[in-house]
Design an enzyme around this catalytic site. Sequence first.
Site, PDB file in Angstrom:
ATOM      1  N   HIS A  85      -4.860 -10.481   3.264  1.00 54.46           N
ATOM      2  CA  HIS A  85      -3.668 -10.258   2.430  1.00 54.46           C
ATOM      3  C   HIS A  85      -2.926 -11.576   2.162  1.00 54.46           C
ATOM      4  O   HIS A  85      -1.726 -11.677   2.325  1.00 54.46           O
ATOM      5  CB  HIS A  85      -2.748  -9.223   3.081  1.00 54.46           C
ATOM      6  CG  HIS A  85      -3.284  -7.831   2.968  1.00 54.46           C
ATOM      7  ND1 HIS A  85      -3.876  -7.167   4.028  1.00 54.46           N
ATOM      8  CD2 HIS A  85      -3.376  -7.009   1.896  1.00 54.46           C
ATOM      9  CE1 HIS A  85      -4.280  -5.978   3.628  1.00 54.46           C
ATOM     10  NE2 HIS A  85      -3.983  -5.844   2.345  1.00 54.46           N
ATOM     11  N   HIS A  89      -5.836 -12.820  -2.539  1.00 50.07           N
ATOM     12  CA  HIS A  89      -5.900 -11.375  -2.835  1.00 50.07           C
ATOM     13  C   HIS A  89      -4.948 -11.038  -3.980  1.00 50.07           C
ATOM     14  O   HIS A  89      -5.303 -10.287  -4.894  1.00 50.07           O
ATOM     15  CB  HIS A  89      -5.545 -10.574  -1.573  1.00 50.07           C
ATOM     16  CG  HIS A  89      -5.303  -9.118  -1.821  1.00 50.07           C
ATOM     17  ND1 HIS A  89      -6.307  -8.254  -2.230  1.00 50.07           N
ATOM     18  CD2 HIS A  89      -4.163  -8.379  -1.750  1.00 50.07           C
ATOM     19  CE1 HIS A  89      -5.793  -7.042  -2.383  1.00 50.07           C
ATOM     20  NE2 HIS A  89      -4.501  -7.081  -2.102  1.00 50.07           N
ATOM     21  N   ASP A 253      -6.302  -2.911  -6.538  1.00 51.82           N
ATOM     22  CA  ASP A 253      -6.136  -3.171  -5.109  1.00 51.82           C
ATOM     23  C   ASP A 253      -7.360  -2.692  -4.318  1.00 51.82           C
ATOM     24  O   ASP A 253      -7.605  -3.148  -3.198  1.00 51.82           O
ATOM     25  CB  ASP A 253      -4.876  -2.448  -4.608  1.00 51.82           C
ATOM     26  CG  ASP A 253      -4.267  -3.094  -3.374  1.00 51.82           C
ATOM     27  OD1 ASP A 253      -3.553  -2.395  -2.648  1.00 51.82           O
ATOM     28  OD2 ASP A 253      -4.530  -4.290  -3.128  1.00 51.82           O
ATOM     29  N   GLN A 304     -17.766   0.154   5.526  1.00 51.91           N
ATOM     30  CA  GLN A 304     -17.821  -0.049   4.079  1.00 51.91           C
ATOM     31  C   GLN A 304     -18.389   1.171   3.365  1.00 51.91           C
ATOM     32  O   GLN A 304     -17.873   1.596   2.322  1.00 51.91           O
ATOM     33  CB  GLN A 304     -18.644  -1.296   3.740  1.00 51.91           C
ATOM     34  CG  GLN A 304     -17.920  -2.597   4.059  1.00 51.91           C
ATOM     35  CD  GLN A 304     -16.516  -2.641   3.448  1.00 51.91           C
ATOM     36  OE1 GLN A 304     -16.325  -2.350   2.263  1.00 51.91           O
ATOM     37  NE2 GLN A 304     -15.529  -2.934   4.270  1.00 51.91           N
ATOM     38  N   PHE A 307     -15.699   3.743   3.391  1.00 49.56           N
ATOM     39  CA  PHE A 307     -14.618   3.320   2.472  1.00 49.56           C
ATOM     40  C   PHE A 307     -15.021   3.589   1.020  1.00 49.56           C
ATOM     41  O   PHE A 307     -14.259   4.161   0.238  1.00 49.56           O
ATOM     42  CB  PHE A 307     -14.375   1.832   2.714  1.00 49.56           C
ATOM     43  CG  PHE A 307     -13.284   1.194   1.897  1.00 49.56           C
ATOM     44  CD1 PHE A 307     -13.541   0.024   1.198  1.00 49.56           C
ATOM     45  CD2 PHE A 307     -12.010   1.743   1.829  1.00 49.56           C
ATOM     46  CE1 PHE A 307     -12.537  -0.595   0.454  1.00 49.56           C
ATOM     47  CE2 PHE A 307     -11.003   1.131   1.099  1.00 49.56           C
ATOM     48  CZ  PHE A 307     -11.277  -0.044   0.401  1.00 49.56           C
TER      49      PHE A 307
HETATM   50  C1  LIG Z   1     -13.355  -4.933   1.527  1.00 49.37           C
HETATM   51  O1  LIG Z   1     -13.120  -3.857   2.410  1.00 49.37           O
HETATM   52  C2  LIG Z   1     -11.856  -3.320   2.477  1.00 49.37           C
HETATM   53  C3  LIG Z   1     -10.765  -3.776   1.729  1.00 49.37           C
HETATM   54  C4  LIG Z   1      -9.510  -3.166   1.874  1.00 49.37           C
HETATM   55  C5  LIG Z   1      -9.357  -2.104   2.771  1.00 49.37           C
HETATM   56  C6  LIG Z   1      -8.065  -1.417   2.940  1.00 49.37           C
HETATM   57  N1  LIG Z   1      -8.040  -0.385   3.750  1.00 49.37           N
HETATM   58  N2  LIG Z   1      -6.873   0.306   3.916  1.00 49.37           N
HETATM   59  C7  LIG Z   1      -7.005   1.647   4.549  1.00 49.37           C
HETATM   60  C8  LIG Z   1      -7.379   1.485   6.022  1.00 49.37           C
HETATM   61  C9  LIG Z   1      -7.499   2.879   6.659  1.00 49.37           C
HETATM   62  N3  LIG Z   1      -8.469   3.684   5.928  1.00 49.37           N
HETATM   63  C10 LIG Z   1      -9.390   4.464   6.641  1.00 49.37           C
HETATM   64  N4  LIG Z   1      -9.109   4.628   7.964  1.00 49.37           N
HETATM   65  C11 LIG Z   1      -9.953   5.386   8.705  1.00 49.37           C
HETATM   66  N5  LIG Z   1     -11.072   5.967   8.234  1.00 49.37           N
HETATM   67  C12 LIG Z   1     -11.396   5.764   6.929  1.00 49.37           C
HETATM   68  C13 LIG Z   1     -12.555   6.258   6.247  1.00 49.37           C
HETATM   69  C14 LIG Z   1     -12.606   5.876   4.953  1.00 49.37           C
HETATM   70  S1  LIG Z   1     -11.248   4.904   4.515  1.00 49.37           S
HETATM   71  C15 LIG Z   1     -10.571   5.009   6.103  1.00 49.37           C
HETATM   72  C16 LIG Z   1      -8.214   3.855   4.508  1.00 49.37           C
HETATM   73  C17 LIG Z   1      -8.052   2.476   3.811  1.00 49.37           C
HETATM   74  C18 LIG Z   1      -5.644  -0.170   3.549  1.00 49.37           C
HETATM   75  O2  LIG Z   1      -4.619   0.490   3.663  1.00 49.37           O
HETATM   76  C19 LIG Z   1      -5.595  -1.573   3.024  1.00 49.37           C
HETATM   77  C20 LIG Z   1      -4.314  -1.876   2.225  1.00 49.37           C
HETATM   78  C21 LIG Z   1      -4.327  -1.358   0.839  1.00 49.37           C
HETATM   79  C22 LIG Z   1      -5.466  -1.060   0.203  1.00 49.37           C
HETATM   80  C23 LIG Z   1      -6.793  -1.037   0.845  1.00 49.37           C
HETATM   81  C24 LIG Z   1      -6.836  -1.825   2.150  1.00 49.37           C
HETATM   82  C25 LIG Z   1     -10.461  -1.642   3.528  1.00 49.37           C
HETATM   83  C26 LIG Z   1     -11.698  -2.253   3.379  1.00 49.37           C
HETATM   84  O3  LIG Z   1     -12.841  -1.886   4.090  1.00 49.37           O
HETATM   85  C27 LIG Z   1     -12.856  -0.651   4.830  1.00 49.37           C
HETATM   86  C28 LIG Z   1     -12.305  -0.863   6.201  1.00 49.37           C
HETATM   87  C29 LIG Z   1     -12.268  -2.156   6.725  1.00 49.37           C
HETATM   88  C30 LIG Z   1     -11.740  -2.356   8.019  1.00 49.37           C
HETATM   89  C31 LIG Z   1     -11.256  -1.278   8.759  1.00 49.37           C
HETATM   90  C32 LIG Z   1     -11.282   0.013   8.233  1.00 49.37           C
HETATM   91  C33 LIG Z   1     -11.817   0.202   6.948  1.00 49.37           C
HETATM   92  C34 LIG Z   1     -11.849   1.599   6.416  1.00 49.37           C
HETATM   93  F1  LIG Z   1     -13.100   1.958   6.108  1.00 49.37           F
HETATM   94  F2  LIG Z   1     -11.371   2.422   7.328  1.00 49.37           F
HETATM   95  F3  LIG Z   1     -11.106   1.687   5.319  1.00 49.37           F
HETATM   96 MG   LIG Z   2      -0.571  -3.721   0.148  1.00 52.89          MG
HETATM   97 ZN   LIG Z   3      -3.178  -5.459  -1.892  1.00 56.44          ZN
END
Ligand SMILES: COc1ccc(C2=NN(C3CCN(c4ncnc5ccsc45)CC3)C(=O)[C@@H]3CC=CC[C@H]23)cc1OCc1ccccc1C(F)(F)F
Ligand SMILES: [Mg+2]
Ligand SMILES: [Zn+2]
Length: 373
Positions: A85, A89, A253, A304, A307
């Site tokens: 961040h 970004h 985003d 990934q 996600f």
């Molecule tokens: C390039 O890669 C990513 C870029 C941004 C994000 C971001 N993630 N998030 C949240 C984190 C929690 N989330 C979840 N938590 C548990 N289980 C699940 C199952 C599927 S999502 C999800 C939902 C997305 C944010 O809030 C960030 C701030 C704003 C926008 C997007 C950003 C996530 C990336 O890679 C994935 C990831 C990486 C590291 C840890 C966890 C994750 C994960 F897979 F978990 F997401």
């Molecule tokens: Mg943000």
């Molecule tokens: Zn952002």
Amino acid sequence: SMDTIPRFGTETPHEAKLAELMDNIDAWGLNIFDVHNYSQSHSLTSVMYTIFKKRNLIETFRISPQKLINYLVTLESHYLDVPYHCSIHAADVTQAIHVLLLIPSFENTFTDLEILAALFAAAIHDVDHPGVTNQYLINSDNELALMYNDTSVLENHSLAVAFKLLQNEDCDFIENLSDEQRKILRQISIDMVLATDMSKHGAIMQTIQSFHQSLKAKQCKDSNSNSSTNDSLVLTEQKERVQLLREMLHCADLSNPTKHLSIYTQWVDRIMDEFHYQGDRERSAGMPISPMCNRRTADIEMAQIGFIQAIVEPLWQMWAQLVYPHCQQMLDNIDSNRQWYEYQISNRSSRNNTSDKTTSQSHDSKEQDKLKG
Ligand SMILES: COc1ccc(C2=NN(C3CCN(c4ncnc5ccsc45)CC3)C(=O)[C@@H]3CC=CC[C@H]23)cc1OCc1ccccc1C(F)(F)F
Ligand SMILES: [Mg+2]
Ligand SMILES: [Zn+2]
């Protein structure tokens, strides 16, 4: 005074190389990491300045170029040196929303003021982000969670910091907007940045389906009425246009998996660094470690794939449907990137059999070490 403004807003000994990169400012394939390296780490300033010039916003809103640069350099310096961040970004998301606004479907959709507000919102949306999640700030009784009552803490904080910087006389690049225009710019920016809080993702996905269907219905009616089959979406209500901008910033985003693999894997390395560092702090503070934040058990590839499948692909499919056929490249990249991570997992299991324990570090992180210099 003789201090003319440099072509891309900031002094750099690599102006020719930066000019070559900026030729791709309208393209999804722009390499923002190269821009950061050749602009003396001023990717946000140079990208925003280049877009403002290209869109003629400096003339339209009688912006002082010097005050715009002052604001952008100050804003960029308020992005912290965290792995994901950071100001790169912000530059990446700003350039992404610029490209999305260029889609022909939106040729006659937004006013200049709405475009100004959208680019501003993208540039400021994560300023002063400390590299931890809202949940971490809440769990650790952080000052910011106290300030914002545990509600969209990071997003509220970035908005407050960004508007505070505007109060600085020599940074107030919107001084020549009318009071009404300033009010609208502030209203749209707040709406868009608050919508980047992932806790709002479900609500956005709920409304997007019915909202886009109503837009498509109107679009067909319009194209039947006038002779040219221009597919541009015309929205009479500002509220509807802001809803589209809110979705657009959320898409930007969440656009890392829509980019070429060599760019995408650099963002994965960065987000994992940031989340693992948070996990380290949670572990040493005896707090529960957030999902996917434990570097000892993290499965980067699975995170990934999860996600992409749960969040990124569904959102971009809705978006691509609305602007069909203009976002097919993003969907294609999501698909090939997901397949690449699936291949890494299948390959990992067969590699384990041959007791070759190389880490599943993405091939680009070595590149990234070089970039770090
Ligand atoms: C390039 O890669 C990513 C870029 C941004 C994000 C971001 N993630 N998030 C949240 C984190 C929690 N989330 C979840 N938590 C548990 N289980 C699940 C199952 C599927 S999502 C999800 C939902 C997305 C944010 O809030 C960030 C701030 C704003 C926008 C997007 C950003 C996530 C990336 O890679 C994935 C990831 C990486 C590291 C840890 C966890 C994750 C994960 F897979 F978990 F997401
Ligand atoms: Mg943000
Ligand atoms: Zn952002």
